[in-house]
Design an enzyme around this catalytic site. Structure first.
Site, mmCIF file in Angstrom:
data_model
loop_
_atom_site.group_PDB
_atom_site.id
_atom_site.type_symbol
_atom_site.label_atom_id
_atom_site.label_comp_id
_atom_site.label_asym_id
_atom_site.label_seq_id
_atom_site.Cartn_x
_atom_site.Cartn_y
_atom_site.Cartn_z
ATOM 1 N N GLU A 493 0.836 -1.195 0.000
ATOM 2 C CA GLU A 493 0.000 0.000 0.000
ATOM 3 C C GLU A 493 0.877 1.254 0.000
ATOM 4 O O GLU A 493 1.714 1.425 0.890
ATOM 5 C CB GLU A 493 -0.916 -0.017 1.229
ATOM 6 C CG GLU A 493 -1.866 -1.212 1.236
ATOM 7 C CD GLU A 493 -2.369 -1.578 2.625
ATOM 8 O OE1 GLU A 493 -2.228 -0.746 3.537
ATOM 9 O OE2 GLU A 493 -2.880 -2.695 2.795
ATOM 10 N N GLU A 524 -3.969 -6.709 2.941
ATOM 11 C CA GLU A 524 -2.749 -7.284 3.512
ATOM 12 C C GLU A 524 -2.645 -8.793 3.308
ATOM 13 O O GLU A 524 -1.548 -9.321 3.073
ATOM 14 C CB GLU A 524 -2.666 -6.964 5.010
ATOM 15 C CG GLU A 524 -2.329 -5.529 5.343
ATOM 16 C CD GLU A 524 -3.523 -4.592 5.301
ATOM 17 O OE1 GLU A 524 -3.333 -3.379 5.480
ATOM 18 O OE2 GLU A 524 -4.651 -5.083 5.078
ATOM 19 N N GLN A 546 2.022 -1.993 5.732
ATOM 20 C CA GLN A 546 2.332 -0.590 5.995
ATOM 21 C C GLN A 546 2.674 -0.319 7.456
ATOM 22 O O GLN A 546 3.643 0.395 7.749
ATOM 23 C CB GLN A 546 1.161 0.287 5.552
ATOM 24 C CG GLN A 546 1.507 1.753 5.503
ATOM 25 C CD GLN A 546 0.490 2.547 4.718
ATOM 26 O OE1 GLN A 546 -0.419 3.142 5.295
ATOM 27 N NE2 GLN A 546 0.629 2.579 3.403
ATOM 28 N N ASP A 549 0.867 -3.062 13.079
ATOM 29 C CA ASP A 549 -0.452 -3.365 13.652
ATOM 30 C C ASP A 549 -1.325 -4.167 12.685
ATOM 31 O O ASP A 549 -2.174 -4.943 13.110
ATOM 32 C CB ASP A 549 -1.180 -2.057 13.989
ATOM 33 C CG ASP A 549 -0.357 -1.161 14.886
ATOM 34 O OD1 ASP A 549 -0.590 -1.158 16.099
ATOM 35 O OD2 ASP A 549 0.528 -0.461 14.359
ATOM 36 N N TYR A 550 -1.107 -3.969 11.376
ATOM 37 C CA TYR A 550 -1.970 -4.620 10.390
ATOM 38 C C TYR A 550 -1.403 -5.941 9.886
ATOM 39 O O TYR A 550 -1.957 -6.541 8.962
ATOM 40 C CB TYR A 550 -2.241 -3.658 9.232
ATOM 41 C CG TYR A 550 -2.818 -2.349 9.738
ATOM 42 C CD1 TYR A 550 -3.938 -2.356 10.577
ATOM 43 C CD2 TYR A 550 -2.232 -1.134 9.438
ATOM 44 C CE1 TYR A 550 -4.461 -1.179 11.079
ATOM 45 C CE2 TYR A 550 -2.743 0.059 9.940
ATOM 46 C CZ TYR A 550 -3.860 0.024 10.765
ATOM 47 O OH TYR A 550 -4.368 1.185 11.275
ATOM 48 N N HIS A 591 -1.041 2.485 15.463
ATOM 49 C CA HIS A 591 0.210 2.774 14.759
ATOM 50 C C HIS A 591 1.419 2.714 15.695
ATOM 51 O O HIS A 591 2.426 3.359 15.442
ATOM 52 C CB HIS A 591 0.150 4.149 14.083
ATOM 53 C CG HIS A 591 -0.866 4.232 12.993
ATOM 54 N ND1 HIS A 591 -2.201 4.419 13.231
ATOM 55 C CD2 HIS A 591 -0.749 4.120 11.651
ATOM 56 C CE1 HIS A 591 -2.867 4.428 12.093
ATOM 57 N NE2 HIS A 591 -2.011 4.251 11.112
#
Length: 792
Positions: A493, A524, A546, A549-550, A591
């Site tokens: 991304e 993701e 990115q 956390d994701y 984040h």
């Protein structure tokens, strides 16, 4: 009919008869394998009966160079393509640990989980263009879909990127198709939908075959799928003249001629145009139910069971052959009888190969255990009973032998000096080690493929080396890397046009092209799949998440597929994907991620790199790109604009995996940490120095592997005090480091005071600078705990 027509017809007739022969062979194997489970010779069985004809029709157009990304119903595909033999199928059913017998997993995966090697022991990619290939199967439903996207996307890159055209052993101008297979019920999974959307956007040569037998175990399709039809639900994905998307085909799983006709034209179109296609194969049956765990008579109506018997694909193909006068009844009966014999022969051969070495060890045990009964003070009855039980066991397991030996040794430990006991002990130790090699090896690559064997080359600096922002270090590094290594691709991304959110790729898409450095959608899971498939085919993808956390969105394929791949194929398949992300200190719940305990436990089999700055990150990328192992690299979010010196050997220096670095030497307390926390602790050390406390700061650099030479305990021997610090929740990364040093390295022996851990709070980090201060360890926290340790 003229001569040419008669010859053509005879060839056609032979092909049809051979296909029917294979359908019968596969059916008999399913029937016989189920019996092997129910009689106890095998632990569990799941089979592809009812799908034979559809899978044979599909496999006719599976060419060398193509890849399969399927699931555990594809035994007929494996037989039809030559990926597996019936004997190998039974060897896997019995969990034979010998790779010569079960070349797919060495007994580590249940039946119908196939794989083909892609890399040799010398680090050379095999000639994948000349073989029919299969990604290693796994059981999580729809788990095969994300990597299917990557396997197909690799063909697009091989066709579109001119620099790859010389890699003749990896691709034939991108003409390879990925054949993905999935059960209809599993299309309810998000993995399926995200893959379909991404493939429709990217326009890659992906052929998705949905085997629709009307149920998801016991749950009817109407409770699974909108409109009670996956092809109807997917209608909006259908490609039109002015749009991207998929071609969609509907066929009947019992209609041999109809499927062959549709598949031939459709597969040719995919190969030529790279337009993906979905084949909804309807009216499939499942004669033996879902698996050996239960009976489908419990949940299917009498009418449904009657229909399934009538529309059994093998019977329908048989009728079609007779109706079209392609074979006589006698010829078909001969084929059917022969199939029973062949299945029995394959079963018998596989069983004999499996049981022979075990029985040889039983005999070795008996030979060594019998003399113990003659030793003065021995428990004669116990020894003889152990021997008799093993000799009477018609189907002994390796564990039975080891348990018997261990029990005798424990009961006779008071006689350990006796020669007979010592001989049995030596045998037990050697046999246990042999079996550990069978069952506990190959979590990571070995030899030249291993990142641990990449030579360490320090970063070199010159007198006029400039100081730049951290992101500029990475930007210059990636520019050199993409200039000199055509196999490297980066995507994620915002990676392409704007050069990623922290500018590591700024301006590089414009220089190296949209294919090499690409933007993706917010997906993701399939970004990971895109990277997995490319890595399986010999490319070196850097797939970006990115923010750390994701990572959870993409964690399942990394854990179930990538991290376990070396292990579950017993070292025969490699997937050297690099996952790039950023985390640790910033501000805000979503984040500031540092879920290291979760990552460490989910990704055993991958490397987890936690560089404290961008020079270290570049060195780690260099190391990983010289090996063939998967890794996660977590850059420090708050380090991109910190100043660093630019190394003169940016593209060649390496950071060794599993080797901590001492950043500050000290004598009073050892502090162990990584990533952004190193800067917090450096501030604390300055304060502690002012009050006369000398701290040794150690950056572990990689969490997996962790301190392979046990250097941290050497520091502890000097200071006798140790503090583990990170930003994970309590009991996360700190507990992992604590166990590694205090337990595994024996650090407890050198402690003068209780060891400490300092972590973040149990909750997610609050927003803002004050939220960061009260959520994660800060300088004052470090000083406070160190002073407490000094006063204890």
């Amino acid at each position: 009919m003229n001569l040419e027509s008669r010859l053509s017809f005879e060839e056609f007739r032979k092909e049809v008869l051979n296909d029917y022969r294979l359908a019968c062979d596969s059916r008999e194997i399913s029937l016989l394998a189920r019996k092997e489970v129910l009689t106890g010779k095998a632990k569990f069985g799941i089979f592809g009966d009812g799908k034979e004809v559809a899978q044979i029709a599909m496999s006719k157009y599976f060419q060398p160079g193509d890849f399969r990304s399927g699931y555990y119903r594809d035994q007929t595909v494996a037989f039809a393509t030559g990926i597996a033999t019936p004997e190998q199928f039974f060897s896997q059913l019995y969990a034979d640990p010998d790779l010569k017998n079960d070349p797919f997993s060495g007994g580590r995966q249940m039946n119908s989980h196939f794989a083909t090697p892609n890399l040799d022991k010398d680090g050379n990619w095999l000639n994948l263009v000349e073989t029919k290939n299969s990604a290693a199967d796994m059981a999580p439903t729809a788990g095969q879909m994300p990597r299917a996207l990557g396997l197909a996307y690799a063909s697009k890159m091989f066709r579109d990127v001119e620099a790859l055209h010389d890699l003749k052993g990896l691709s034939n101008n991108g003409s390879e198709i990925c054949f993905a297979t999935i059960g209809d019920a599993s299309t309810s999974e998000g993995h399926f939908w995200e893959t379909i959307n991404a493939a429709g956007v990217l326009q890659v040569p992906l052929a998705v075959f949905v085997w629709d037998d009307g149920y998801g175990i016991s749950v009817p399709r109407k409770y699974q799928t909108t409109k009670n039809s996956i092809s109807a639900a997917l209608e909006g994905f259908r490609k039109t003249e002015d749009s991207n998307g998929f071609d969609i085909y509907n066929v009947k799983g019992w209609d041999y001629a109809g499927m062959c006709e549709v598949f031939e034209a459709a597969i040719r179109k995919i190969r030529e145009t790279h337009i993906p296609a979905i084949f909804h194969v309807e009216e499939i049956t499942q004669p033996q139910g879902h698996s050996t765990s239960g009976s489908h008579e419990r949940y299917k109506s009498k009418e449904r069971l009657s229909w399934e018997r009538e529309f059994d694909c093998n019977l329908k193909m048989r009728s079609w052959i007779i109706e079209n006068a392609l074979c006589t009844e006698d010829e078909l009966q001969a084929v059917e009888a022969e199939a029973k014999v062949k299945a029995q022969e394959a079963r018998k051969s596989a069983w004999e190969k499996y049981i022979a070495p075990i029985k040889a060890h039983v005999q070795s045990f008996v030979t060594l255990a019998a003399p113990i009964a003659e030793v003065a003070g021995a428990d004669v009855n116990m020894v003889n009973l152990a021997i008799r039980d093993l000799q009477n066991n018609r189907e002994p397991l390796r564990r039975d032998i080891l348990k018997a030996a261990a029990t005798i040794l424990l009961k006779h430990k008071h006689l350990k000096s006796a020669a007979a006991i010592q001989a049995l002990q030596q045998y037990y130790d050697a046999y246990l080690q042999e079996e550990k090699e069978n069952y506990n090896s190959y979590l990571h690559a070995t030899g030249v493929n291993s990142a641990l064997n990449v030579p360490a080359i320090p970063a070199a600096y010159e007198a006029d080396s400039i100081t730049v922002n951290g992101y500029e270090i990475l930007n210059k590094y990636f520019d050199q890397l993409f200039t000199n290594n055509p196999k490297v691709f980066a995507f994620g991304e915002d990676v392409g046009k704007i050069g990623d959110v922290n500018q590591g790729f700024a301006g590089l898409q414009q220089k190296h092209g949209k294919n090499r450095i690409a933007d993706t959608g917010i997906r993701e899971l399939t970004i990971m799949g895109q990277g997995i498939g490319m890595a399986l085919r010999g490319l070196r993808p850097i797939a970006e998440i990115q923010y750390l956390d994701y990572l959870l969105y993409g964690l399942q394929p990394l854990s179930d597929d990538v991290a376990s791949l070396q292990y579950r194929t017993k070292g025969s398949m490699a997937c050297p994907i690099i996952v790039r992300t950023r985390g640790h200190r910033l501000e805000g719940i979503w984040h500031s991620g540092s879920p290291m305990g979760m990552i460490i436990n989910a990704l055993r089999g991958m490397y987890v790199c936690v560089p404290r700055n961008m020079v270290q990150a570049a060195g780690m990328y260099n190391t990983l790109l010289q090996a063939n192992e998967p890794a996660l690299v977590i850059e420090s979010l708050n380090g991109y604009r910190l100043k660093e010196k630019l190394p003169a050997n940016l593209e060649s220096f390496t950071v060794p995996m599993g080797i901590p670095e001492v950043l500050h030497e000290g004598t009073d307390v050892t502090i162990v940490t990584y990533g952004s926390m190193t800067r917090i602790i450096e501030e604390a050390i300055t304060t502690l120095n002012e009050v006369g406390v000398s701290c040794e700061l150690i950056d572990v650099q990689t969490l997996l592997p962790f301190d392979i030479n046990h250097s941290i305990v050497e520091s502890l021997k000097k200071t006798n005090r140790i503090l583990f610090v990170d930003e994970d929740v309590p009991g996360g990364g700190t507990a992992y480091m604590f166990q590694e040093v205090i337990e595994n390295q024996g650090g407890y022996r050198f402690l003068d005071v209780a060891p400490r851990t300092l972590s973040a709070q149990a909750h997610r980090p609050a927003y803002g600078s004050d939220g960061d201060y009260f959520s994660k360890p800060n300088t004052e926290d470090v000083v406070k705990i160190v002073m407490e340790m000094m006063q204890e």
